[in-house]
Design an enzyme around this catalytic site. Structure first.
Site, PDB file in Angstrom:
ATOM      1  N   PRO A  10      -1.573  -3.821   5.035  1.00 55.66           N
ATOM      2  CA  PRO A  10      -2.880  -4.131   4.462  1.00 55.66           C
ATOM      3  C   PRO A  10      -2.882  -4.263   2.942  1.00 55.66           C
ATOM      4  O   PRO A  10      -2.189  -3.526   2.244  1.00 55.66           O
ATOM      5  CB  PRO A  10      -3.751  -2.952   4.899  1.00 55.66           C
ATOM      6  CG  PRO A  10      -2.795  -1.862   5.203  1.00 55.66           C
ATOM      7  CD  PRO A  10      -1.565  -2.532   5.737  1.00 55.66           C
ATOM      8  N   ASN A  11      -3.665  -5.223   2.506  1.00 53.81           N
ATOM      9  CA  ASN A  11      -3.947  -5.494   1.083  1.00 53.81           C
ATOM     10  C   ASN A  11      -2.787  -6.141   0.327  1.00 53.81           C
ATOM     11  O   ASN A  11      -2.949  -6.509  -0.836  1.00 53.81           O
ATOM     12  CB  ASN A  11      -4.424  -4.214   0.356  1.00 53.81           C
ATOM     13  CG  ASN A  11      -5.685  -3.665   0.972  1.00 53.81           C
ATOM     14  OD1 ASN A  11      -6.666  -4.382   1.086  1.00 53.81           O
ATOM     15  ND2 ASN A  11      -5.656  -2.415   1.419  1.00 53.81           N
ATOM     16  N   ARG A  18      -4.312  -7.978  -7.344  1.00 57.22           N
ATOM     17  CA  ARG A  18      -4.618  -6.587  -7.003  1.00 57.22           C
ATOM     18  C   ARG A  18      -3.967  -5.622  -8.002  1.00 57.22           C
ATOM     19  O   ARG A  18      -2.730  -5.575  -8.103  1.00 57.22           O
ATOM     20  CB  ARG A  18      -4.060  -6.301  -5.605  1.00 57.22           C
ATOM     21  CG  ARG A  18      -4.165  -4.868  -5.167  1.00 57.22           C
ATOM     22  CD  ARG A  18      -3.325  -4.609  -3.927  1.00 57.22           C
ATOM     23  NE  ARG A  18      -3.526  -3.266  -3.442  1.00 57.22           N
ATOM     24  CZ  ARG A  18      -2.734  -2.642  -2.580  1.00 57.22           C
ATOM     25  NH1 ARG A  18      -1.682  -3.273  -2.077  1.00 57.22           N
ATOM     26  NH2 ARG A  18      -2.988  -1.413  -2.209  1.00 57.22           N
ATOM     27  N   TYR A  23       0.920  -3.248  -9.530  1.00 54.98           N
ATOM     28  CA  TYR A  23       1.687  -4.119  -8.634  1.00 54.98           C
ATOM     29  C   TYR A  23       2.215  -5.391  -9.297  1.00 54.98           C
ATOM     30  O   TYR A  23       2.930  -6.165  -8.652  1.00 54.98           O
ATOM     31  CB  TYR A  23       0.820  -4.486  -7.416  1.00 54.98           C
ATOM     32  CG  TYR A  23       0.443  -3.280  -6.586  1.00 54.98           C
ATOM     33  CD1 TYR A  23       1.412  -2.529  -5.936  1.00 54.98           C
ATOM     34  CD2 TYR A  23      -0.887  -2.869  -6.474  1.00 54.98           C
ATOM     35  CE1 TYR A  23       1.079  -1.419  -5.183  1.00 54.98           C
ATOM     36  CE2 TYR A  23      -1.239  -1.754  -5.713  1.00 54.98           C
ATOM     37  CZ  TYR A  23      -0.249  -1.033  -5.072  1.00 54.98           C
ATOM     38  OH  TYR A  23      -0.580   0.075  -4.330  1.00 54.98           O
ATOM     39  N   ALA A  77      -0.811   1.083   2.824  1.00 51.83           N
ATOM     40  CA  ALA A  77      -1.416   2.409   2.981  1.00 51.83           C
ATOM     41  C   ALA A  77      -1.149   3.016   4.360  1.00 51.83           C
ATOM     42  O   ALA A  77      -1.214   4.244   4.517  1.00 51.83           O
ATOM     43  CB  ALA A  77      -2.915   2.329   2.726  1.00 51.83           C
ATOM     44  N   HIS A  80       1.192   6.020   4.833  1.00 49.06           N
ATOM     45  CA  HIS A  80       0.782   7.400   4.612  1.00 49.06           C
ATOM     46  C   HIS A  80      -0.087   7.964   5.734  1.00 49.06           C
ATOM     47  O   HIS A  80      -0.493   9.121   5.679  1.00 49.06           O
ATOM     48  CB  HIS A  80       0.024   7.494   3.280  1.00 49.06           C
ATOM     49  CG  HIS A  80       0.656   6.703   2.174  1.00 49.06           C
ATOM     50  ND1 HIS A  80       1.935   6.973   1.716  1.00 49.06           N
ATOM     51  CD2 HIS A  80       0.222   5.615   1.469  1.00 49.06           C
ATOM     52  CE1 HIS A  80       2.235   6.091   0.758  1.00 49.06           C
ATOM     53  NE2 HIS A  80       1.224   5.266   0.591  1.00 49.06           N
ATOM     54  N   ASP A  87       5.798   5.646  15.620  1.00 45.53           N
ATOM     55  CA  ASP A  87       6.156   5.666  17.048  1.00 45.53           C
ATOM     56  C   ASP A  87       6.747   4.329  17.490  1.00 45.53           C
ATOM     57  O   ASP A  87       7.657   4.287  18.332  1.00 45.53           O
ATOM     58  CB  ASP A  87       4.923   5.981  17.910  1.00 45.53           C
ATOM     59  CG  ASP A  87       4.605   7.464  17.961  1.00 45.53           C
ATOM     60  OD1 ASP A  87       5.394   8.278  17.432  1.00 45.53           O
ATOM     61  OD2 ASP A  87       3.551   7.822  18.534  1.00 45.53           O
ATOM     62  N   GLU A  98      12.316   0.774   4.811  1.00 46.47           N
ATOM     63  CA  GLU A  98      10.976   0.930   4.234  1.00 46.47           C
ATOM     64  C   GLU A  98      11.016   0.505   2.769  1.00 46.47           C
ATOM     65  O   GLU A  98      11.901   0.945   2.028  1.00 46.47           O
ATOM     66  CB  GLU A  98      10.553   2.398   4.351  1.00 46.47           C
ATOM     67  CG  GLU A  98       9.226   2.718   3.670  1.00 46.47           C
ATOM     68  CD  GLU A  98       8.882   4.214   3.714  1.00 46.47           C
ATOM     69  OE1 GLU A  98       9.612   4.994   4.385  1.00 46.47           O
ATOM     70  OE2 GLU A  98       7.906   4.599   3.057  1.00 46.47           O
ATOM     71  N   HIS A 100       8.600  -0.307  -0.906  1.00 47.36           N
ATOM     72  CA  HIS A 100       7.345  -0.285  -1.665  1.00 47.36           C
ATOM     73  C   HIS A 100       7.589  -0.909  -3.019  1.00 47.36           C
ATOM     74  O   HIS A 100       8.666  -0.718  -3.618  1.00 47.36           O
ATOM     75  CB  HIS A 100       6.830   1.146  -1.845  1.00 47.36           C
ATOM     76  CG  HIS A 100       6.563   1.827  -0.542  1.00 47.36           C
ATOM     77  ND1 HIS A 100       5.449   1.562   0.222  1.00 47.36           N
ATOM     78  CD2 HIS A 100       7.293   2.728   0.146  1.00 47.36           C
ATOM     79  CE1 HIS A 100       5.501   2.275   1.326  1.00 47.36           C
ATOM     80  NE2 HIS A 100       6.614   2.997   1.313  1.00 47.36           N
ATOM     81  N   LEU A 101       6.590  -1.611  -3.487  1.00 54.52           N
ATOM     82  CA  LEU A 101       6.660  -2.186  -4.832  1.00 54.52           C
ATOM     83  C   LEU A 101       6.608  -1.087  -5.881  1.00 54.52           C
ATOM     84  O   LEU A 101       7.370  -1.091  -6.854  1.00 54.52           O
ATOM     85  CB  LEU A 101       5.482  -3.150  -5.039  1.00 54.52           C
ATOM     86  CG  LEU A 101       5.498  -4.375  -4.118  1.00 54.52           C
ATOM     87  CD1 LEU A 101       4.090  -4.878  -3.878  1.00 54.52           C
ATOM     88  CD2 LEU A 101       6.357  -5.461  -4.721  1.00 54.52           C
ATOM     89  N   SER A 102       5.675  -0.156  -5.691  1.00 54.02           N
ATOM     90  CA  SER A 102       5.463   0.911  -6.676  1.00 54.02           C
ATOM     91  C   SER A 102       6.259   2.155  -6.296  1.00 54.02           C
ATOM     92  O   SER A 102       6.671   2.322  -5.137  1.00 54.02           O
ATOM     93  CB  SER A 102       3.965   1.246  -6.757  1.00 54.02           C
ATOM     94  OG  SER A 102       3.509   1.772  -5.516  1.00 54.02           O
ATOM     95  N   ARG A 107       2.735   8.528  -8.101  1.00 59.18           N
ATOM     96  CA  ARG A 107       1.310   8.215  -7.991  1.00 59.18           C
ATOM     97  C   ARG A 107       0.552   9.378  -7.331  1.00 59.18           C
ATOM     98  O   ARG A 107       1.027  10.496  -7.341  1.00 59.18           O
ATOM     99  CB  ARG A 107       1.158   6.893  -7.224  1.00 59.18           C
ATOM    100  CG  ARG A 107       1.857   5.725  -7.935  1.00 59.18           C
ATOM    101  CD  ARG A 107       1.703   4.420  -7.202  1.00 59.18           C
ATOM    102  NE  ARG A 107       0.293   4.040  -7.083  1.00 59.18           N
ATOM    103  CZ  ARG A 107      -0.150   3.084  -6.254  1.00 59.18           C
ATOM    104  NH1 ARG A 107       0.701   2.423  -5.499  1.00 59.18           N
ATOM    105  NH2 ARG A 107      -1.434   2.795  -6.212  1.00 59.18           N
ATOM    106  N   ARG A 111      -0.001   9.666  -1.580  1.00 57.05           N
ATOM    107  CA  ARG A 111       1.019   8.633  -1.358  1.00 57.05           C
ATOM    108  C   ARG A 111       2.438   9.224  -1.248  1.00 57.05           C
ATOM    109  O   ARG A 111       3.399   8.503  -1.020  1.00 57.05           O
ATOM    110  CB  ARG A 111       0.987   7.594  -2.489  1.00 57.05           C
ATOM    111  CG  ARG A 111      -0.277   6.798  -2.549  1.00 57.05           C
ATOM    112  CD  ARG A 111      -0.218   5.699  -3.602  1.00 57.05           C
ATOM    113  NE  ARG A 111      -1.553   5.340  -4.021  1.00 57.05           N
ATOM    114  CZ  ARG A 111      -2.358   4.475  -3.382  1.00 57.05           C
ATOM    115  NH1 ARG A 111      -1.925   3.854  -2.310  1.00 57.05           N
ATOM    116  NH2 ARG A 111      -3.570   4.226  -3.811  1.00 57.05           N
TER     117      ARG A 111
HETATM  118  C1  DQA Z   1       2.536   0.149  -1.494  1.00 57.54           C
HETATM  119  C2  DQA Z   1       2.191   1.599  -1.848  1.00 57.54           C
HETATM  120  C3  DQA Z   1       1.081   2.128  -0.964  1.00 57.54           C
HETATM  121  O1  DQA Z   1       0.774   3.453  -1.330  1.00 57.54           O
HETATM  122  C4  DQA Z   1      -0.156   1.270  -1.119  1.00 57.54           C
HETATM  123  O2  DQA Z   1      -1.168   1.719  -0.242  1.00 57.54           O
HETATM  124  C5  DQA Z   1       0.117  -0.178  -0.925  1.00 57.54           C
HETATM  125  C6  DQA Z   1       1.318  -0.743  -1.540  1.00 57.54           C
HETATM  126  C7  DQA Z   1       3.584  -0.438  -2.460  1.00 57.54           C
HETATM  127  O3  DQA Z   1       4.196  -1.448  -2.112  1.00 57.54           O
HETATM  128  O4  DQA Z   1       3.765   0.079  -3.569  1.00 57.54           O
HETATM  129  O5  DQA Z   1      -0.670  -0.901  -0.353  1.00 57.54           O
HETATM  130  O6  DQA Z   1       3.094   0.127  -0.187  1.00 57.54           O
END
Ligand code: DQA
Length: 148
Positions: A10-11, A18, A23, A77, A80, A87, A98, A100-102, A107, A111
């Protein structure tokens, strides 16, 4: 040609506009284009997807696991919160990196918890779009799969 599934939660469709201080300004389409160029050079096919819906991610992870194809997963998100995604990884046997950008550990404390990390082969975070490239490198470098 083997496929690598790049699944975004999502997002992440909002990347570019954003929270750019966190990001950056690169869009998801630009991340996809860069990754596709690297994948082509490496001789692998990419399936690149994004959804704001948890169940889509579950379905796509199950399909990748059934096909024996690895996944680069930025669950956003849901990382988390989602026992369902964890599962799906465990249940389908999907090989997952896995990403993540950040740097989520630098943070908010909510998270710091990831339901994905315990069932992922590895975790790459904090390098912006390069996190995806590093995951592709990990999957194509012949690195041994680690079983927990
Ligand atoms: C994210 C980090 C998550 O905490 C956040 O909800 C995101 C982006 C990242 O790529 O840094 O949507 O997955």
């Amino acid at each position: 040609m083997p496929s690598i599934h790049v699944l975004n939660g999502p997002n992440l469709n909002l990347l570019g506009s954003r929270e750019p201080a966190i990001y950056g300004s690169v869009t998801l389409a630009e991340i996809e284009a860069g990754l596709r160029a690297r994948a082509t050079a490496l001789g692998v096919d990419l399936v690149f997807r994004q959804s704001n819906h948890e169940g889509d991610l579950v379905t796509w992870i199950q399909a990748a696991g059934a096909a024996g194809e690895p996944v680069i997963l930025n669950a956003g998100a849901y990382t988390h919160t989602s026992i369902a995604i964890a599962d799906a990884i465990k249940g389908s046997g999907a090989r997952v990196i896995e990403v993540h950008l950040s740097n989520v550990h630098a943070r908010e404390s909510f998270r710091h918890k990831s339901f994905i990390s315990p069932v992922a082969e590895g975790v790459i975070l904090g390098f912006g779009p390069l996190s995806y490239d590093l995951a592709l490198e990990a999957l194509t470098s012949g690195a041994q799969r680690k079983k927990s």
